[in-house]
Write a protein that holds these residues in place. Structure first.
Motif, PDB file in Angstrom:
ATOM      1  N   ALA A   1      42.069  40.013  30.956  1.00 41.28           N
ATOM      2  CA  ALA A   1      43.302  40.131  31.731  1.00 41.28           C
ATOM      3  C   ALA A   1      44.144  41.287  31.215  1.00 41.28           C
ATOM      4  O   ALA A   1      44.775  42.016  31.995  1.00 41.28           O
ATOM      5  CB  ALA A   1      44.089  38.826  31.666  1.00 41.28           C
ATOM      6  N   ARG A   2      44.168  41.475  29.921  1.00 49.08           N
ATOM      7  CA  ARG A   2      44.964  42.564  29.343  1.00 49.08           C
ATOM      8  C   ARG A   2      44.265  43.912  29.478  1.00 49.08           C
ATOM      9  O   ARG A   2      44.914  44.939  29.595  1.00 49.08           O
ATOM     10  CB  ARG A   2      45.286  42.241  27.881  1.00 49.08           C
ATOM     11  N   ARG A   3      42.937  43.886  29.482  1.00 48.50           N
ATOM     12  CA  ARG A   3      42.207  45.137  29.673  1.00 48.50           C
ATOM     13  C   ARG A   3      42.145  45.531  31.149  1.00 48.50           C
ATOM     14  O   ARG A   3      42.086  46.712  31.479  1.00 48.50           O
ATOM     15  CB  ARG A   3      40.779  44.996  29.126  1.00 48.50           C
ATOM     16  N   HIS A   4      42.121  44.536  32.016  1.00 49.72           N
ATOM     17  CA  HIS A   4      42.013  44.778  33.457  1.00 49.72           C
ATOM     18  C   HIS A   4      43.100  43.997  34.200  1.00 49.72           C
ATOM     19  O   HIS A   4      42.799  42.989  34.856  1.00 49.72           O
ATOM     20  CB  HIS A   4      40.634  44.354  33.981  1.00 49.72           C
ATOM     21  N   PRO A   5      44.343  44.419  34.115  1.00 51.54           N
ATOM     22  CA  PRO A   5      45.402  43.694  34.838  1.00 51.54           C
ATOM     23  C   PRO A   5      45.164  43.666  36.347  1.00 51.54           C
ATOM     24  O   PRO A   5      45.739  42.824  37.042  1.00 51.54           O
ATOM     25  CB  PRO A   5      46.677  44.453  34.473  1.00 51.54           C
ATOM     26  N   ASP A   6      44.295  44.568  36.834  1.00 56.53           N
ATOM     27  CA  ASP A   6      43.955  44.547  38.262  1.00 56.53           C
ATOM     28  C   ASP A   6      43.050  43.368  38.615  1.00 56.53           C
ATOM     29  O   ASP A   6      42.817  43.091  39.792  1.00 56.53           O
ATOM     30  CB  ASP A   6      43.271  45.863  38.657  1.00 56.53           C
ATOM     31  N   TRP A   7      42.542  42.648  37.623  1.00 59.83           N
ATOM     32  CA  TRP A   7      41.747  41.444  37.855  1.00 59.83           C
ATOM     33  C   TRP A   7      42.605  40.181  37.836  1.00 59.83           C
ATOM     34  O   TRP A   7      42.089  39.080  38.026  1.00 59.83           O
ATOM     35  CB  TRP A   7      40.663  41.295  36.783  1.00 59.83           C
ATOM     36  N   VAL A   8      43.874  40.316  37.594  1.00 56.74           N
ATOM     37  CA  VAL A   8      44.758  39.164  37.384  1.00 56.74           C
ATOM     38  C   VAL A   8      45.361  38.698  38.704  1.00 56.74           C
ATOM     39  O   VAL A   8      45.767  39.514  39.545  1.00 56.74           O
ATOM     40  CB  VAL A   8      45.874  39.533  36.384  1.00 56.74           C
ATOM     41  N   LEU A   9      45.417  37.367  38.888  1.00 59.04           N
ATOM     42  CA  LEU A   9      46.056  36.789  40.064  1.00 59.04           C
ATOM     43  C   LEU A   9      47.539  37.155  40.083  1.00 59.04           C
ATOM     44  O   LEU A   9      48.218  37.110  39.048  1.00 59.04           O
ATOM     45  CB  LEU A   9      45.887  35.270  40.036  1.00 59.04           C
ATOM     46  N   ARG A  10      48.013  37.508  41.259  1.00 57.80           N
ATOM     47  CA  ARG A  10      49.431  37.864  41.426  1.00 57.80           C
ATOM     48  C   ARG A  10      50.088  36.960  42.459  1.00 57.80           C
ATOM     49  O   ARG A  10      49.501  36.649  43.504  1.00 57.80           O
ATOM     50  CB  ARG A  10      49.566  39.319  41.897  1.00 57.80           C
ATOM     51  N   ASN A  11      51.301  36.547  42.156  1.00 52.44           N
ATOM     52  CA  ASN A  11      52.117  35.846  43.143  1.00 52.44           C
ATOM     53  C   ASN A  11      52.711  36.864  44.110  1.00 52.44           C
ATOM     54  O   ASN A  11      52.586  38.082  43.916  1.00 52.44           O
ATOM     55  CB  ASN A  11      53.214  35.051  42.441  1.00 52.44           C
ATOM     56  N   LYS A  12      53.390  36.381  45.128  1.00 51.15           N
ATOM     57  CA  LYS A  12      53.913  37.276  46.161  1.00 51.15           C
ATOM     58  C   LYS A  12      54.899  38.287  45.591  1.00 51.15           C
ATOM     59  O   LYS A  12      55.008  39.414  46.076  1.00 51.15           O
ATOM     60  CB  LYS A  12      54.576  36.458  47.270  1.00 51.15           C
ATOM     61  N   ASP A  13      55.624  37.888  44.526  1.00 52.75           N
ATOM     62  CA  ASP A  13      56.601  38.788  43.901  1.00 52.75           C
ATOM     63  C   ASP A  13      55.992  39.622  42.777  1.00 52.75           C
ATOM     64  O   ASP A  13      56.701  40.224  41.979  1.00 52.75           O
ATOM     65  CB  ASP A  13      57.796  37.993  43.382  1.00 52.75           C
ATOM     66  N   GLU A  14      54.668  39.640  42.710  1.00 55.94           N
ATOM     67  CA  GLU A  14      53.886  40.387  41.717  1.00 55.94           C
ATOM     68  C   GLU A  14      53.908  39.757  40.328  1.00 55.94           C
ATOM     69  O   GLU A  14      53.344  40.308  39.380  1.00 55.94           O
ATOM     70  CB  GLU A  14      54.353  41.857  41.617  1.00 55.94           C
ATOM     71  N   SER A  15      54.562  38.607  40.155  1.00 54.80           N
ATOM     72  CA  SER A  15      54.500  37.908  38.872  1.00 54.80           C
ATOM     73  C   SER A  15      53.111  37.306  38.695  1.00 54.80           C
ATOM     74  O   SER A  15      52.311  37.247  39.631  1.00 54.80           O
ATOM     75  CB  SER A  15      55.570  36.822  38.793  1.00 54.80           C
TER      76      SER A  15
END
Length: 659
Positions: A96-110
């Protein structure tokens, strides 16, 4: 599937050295023996993202110098203990820290669980990203290289994700990526694709190997999601926020699905991830017995110290519960529950209607289950796919509206002699405020008053001749059938200019209207009485509901017992052995600290009388105690009723009836 399982958490930070440095095959085996363990789930990859073995598809924990997973599997198998392997699926903090683009995002990007990367904690990943292929490679590697007896994939489920992978998927399909319906539909597809691809990878190497995807909750009414697993593991740690109400509800639904399942609790005083926390041994004894009584296997969660040494105090504790469970296993396997009543789940009907349901929307399920447990009724919690013909009564708790299909299904049940108990807005049609069945009332609409008072037209043992307050929403009706209770309103609702005393105005006894009615097809209670019991624990709510149940089910109740309110009774058919097993269970949780439910003292009970309706006289009746000791039990059989008395019971007893 084994009865006595351990879920051995090992979420271990890269900041800790000497991982597994004190692991000892002999000590590991001794712990499992002391704990009477028959299966232990071991870690390939934890939430931190590290592997506990050499890996080409992941990275071995930097503080680990040998193949810990292999050593654990070999040690367990040597003494006949099965070893499913755990892989953290929905969380991988390293990546997750190496690939933040793999991380689930809420509608507000949190992000979730931790709201952003400045917070200590984990971040959910998205299976609609390259992370899925990364995970599948790890699963393939583990199954190829290790003798795993199953795969446990954690922190999975249908997600609402607004990461750029999901946004771009919907844009490419010509859909609005910020329309919640589109996000919901994509989440369903992503999860189905993930489970399908996992199954394909597993079956390439070890066809049929058990796989479970843990999402922390078995969604009632989503059989499709349930059957994406080979079996079910019901995460239900009472001290961790689930409470002692949760497992009976979840188990009473899961056992209708035709799948093996287990109850997953923990040895912890609080919840997962606790080091140095211990339940009282009696709590684990009760939780293991509760799993048995409800037709489930059992799993107890532990957490391994980073040095790899098993905590012997933990396995002495677990052994107190599992030694008893082991002794009782001959009477527990291959059983099906006998039930008089079906509770049509609010959550299941919400899923049927395609409604997003929150916890408060299913409080009727909680209240109905608790009432029937305390009333010593045999029941299942069911969804809209269940065959209703096996039941005598169906309960529609609080807000079960019907479409034409559901109406027809219940109409067939009624035609064959079944009865309905509805409350709140249950039993009304989706398209109109009209009852679909004759419940002895005409619906008029929501009451303008809250709270209201119910005055029963029947006697209820200790509670006689007065009006009782109820706080849940109520509804106006006109009686067309038998009247079981009347309603009295307060003089007025509490407002700035109209208030009386500390809470609400008293009842106005000069004006009464119908409250509980019985018609040709069943009964109606004009308040959300099951939610009332879930939230308020009102004695009067339970008494009125159970008297109404008794009016409908009458002498057809299969089991009767004088077990106290907190006791639980179930009846299982062990068909292969041609016998019935009646479980009687008693312990009394109390709340301590900040709402933690504790079981400590187990009080013996004396002279427990139980009757069971049977078509033919039994050949033999015996009693099995907590130690698995079977003794003959005197009985009488007259007019289709088996009667027995248990002179003394402690915690759990099984009446074995040989047919």
């Amino acid at each position: 599937m084994k009865f006595r399982q351990i879920h051995l958490d090992f979420h271990t930070s890269e900041c800790i050295e000497g991982i597994g440095s004190k692991f000892s095959k002999k000590q590991f085996q001794e712990a499992l023996k002391r704990g009477h363990v028959s299966s232990i789930t071991l870690f390939s990859k934890c939430h931190h993202g590290w592997a506990y073995h050499p890996s080409e598809k992941n990275e071995q924990h930097p503080g680990l110098s040998f193949d810990l997973l292999k050593a654990q599997i070999e040690a367990a198998h040597e003494i006949g203990v099965k070893t499913p392997v755990y892989i953290s699926a929905g969380i991988d903090e390293k990546m997750a820290r190496r690939h933040p683009d793999w991380v689930l995002r809420n509608k507000d990007e949190s992000t979730t669980w931790a709201s952003d990367f400045s917070q200590p904690g984990y971040h959910l990943t998205c299976m609609n990203s390259p992370y899925l292929d990364y995970l599948l490679d790890q699963i393939r590697e583990v199954i190829t290289n290790y003798d795993a007896d199953g795969i446990f994939l954690d922190i999975t489920g249908v997600r609402h994700c607004y990461c750029q992978n999901c946004i771009n998927t919907l844009i490419a399909e010509g859909k609005d990526p910020y329309d919640e319906k589109n996000i919901t539909e994509l989440g369903e597809r992503v999860y189905a694709n993930y489970t399908r691809r996992v199954r394909e990878v597993v079956d390439e190497i070890k066809p049929g190997l058990p796989v479970f995807h843990n999402g922390g909750h078995i969604r009632r009414g989503r059989r499709d999601l349930a059957h994406m697993n080979s079996h079910l593991e019901l995460e239900s740690l009472p001290t961790g926020g689930w409470g002692y109400d949760h497992f009976p509800l979840s188990a009473s639904y899961s056992r209708t699905l035709g799948m093996e399942f287990l109850g997953m609790t923990g040895k912890f005083h609080t919840t997962w991830g606790e080091f140095g926390g211990f339940k009282h041994p009696n709590a684990l004894r009760y939780e293991a017995a509760l799993s048995a009584a409800l037709g489930a296997k059992c799993s107890i969660g532990d957490q391994l110290h980073p040095d790899g040494q098993m905590d012997m105090t933990t396995y002495d504790l677990i052994g107190k519960a599992y030694s008893e469970l082991e002794a009782k296993e001959p009477w527990l396997d291959h059983v099906t529950p006998i039930a008089d009543i079906a509770i049509l789940s609010q959550e299941a009907v919400a899923n049927y209607h395609g409604i997003e349901e929150d916890r408060n929307g299913s409080l009727g399920d909680v209240g109905a289950v608790r009432m029937l447990l305390e009333g010593k009724y045999l029941f299942n919690v069911v969804d809209t796919d269940e065959d209703l013909s096996k039941y005598k009564l169906i309960i529609l708790p609080d807000n079960i509206r019907l479409d034409d299909c559901l109406k027809d299904k219940i109409a067939a049940f009624v035609k064959n002699g079944g009865k309905i108990l509805a409350s709140g807005t249950s039993g009304l049609m989706n398209h109109a405020d009209d009852f679909a069945f004759d419940l002895g009332a005409t619906f008029k609409g929501s009451s303008e008053f809250n709270p209201v008072y119910f005055r029963p037209c029947f006697e209820m043992e200790e509670l006689l001749g007065t009006a009782f307050v109820l706080y849940a929403p109520s509804y106006d009706i006109e009686a067309t059938g038998e009247l079981l209770a009347e309603r009295e309103n307060p003089y007025f609702n509490r407002s700035v200019r109209h208030f009386c005393s500390h809470q609400h105005a008293p009842n106005d006894p000069s004006k009464r209207c119908a409250a509980i009615t019985i018609g040709k097809d069943g009964a109606y209670i004009s308040t959300e009485i099951f939610k009332e019991y879930a939230t308020k624990g009102s004695l009067i709510a339970k008494k009125m509901a159970l008297v109404t149940v008794e009016k409908l089910i009458g002498e057809s109740k299969t089991v009767k017992t004088n077990l106290p309110a907190q006791g639980i009774v179930t009846l299982m058919n062990q068909k292969e052995q041609n016998r019935l097993i009646c479980h009687l269970l008693y312990a009394s949780p109390v709340k301590r600290g900040d709402g933690v439910e504790i079981i400590e003292d187990i009080l013996p009970l004396y002279e427990i009388h139980t009757t069971i309706k049977m078509d033919t006289a039994p050949k033999q009746v015996s009693l099995v105690n907590t130690k698995g000791v079977e003794t003959d039990l005197p009985y009488t059989y007259e007019n289709g009723i088996l009667s027995v008395t248990i002179p003394k019971m402690e915690l759990h007893a099984m009446i074995v009836i040989q047919k």
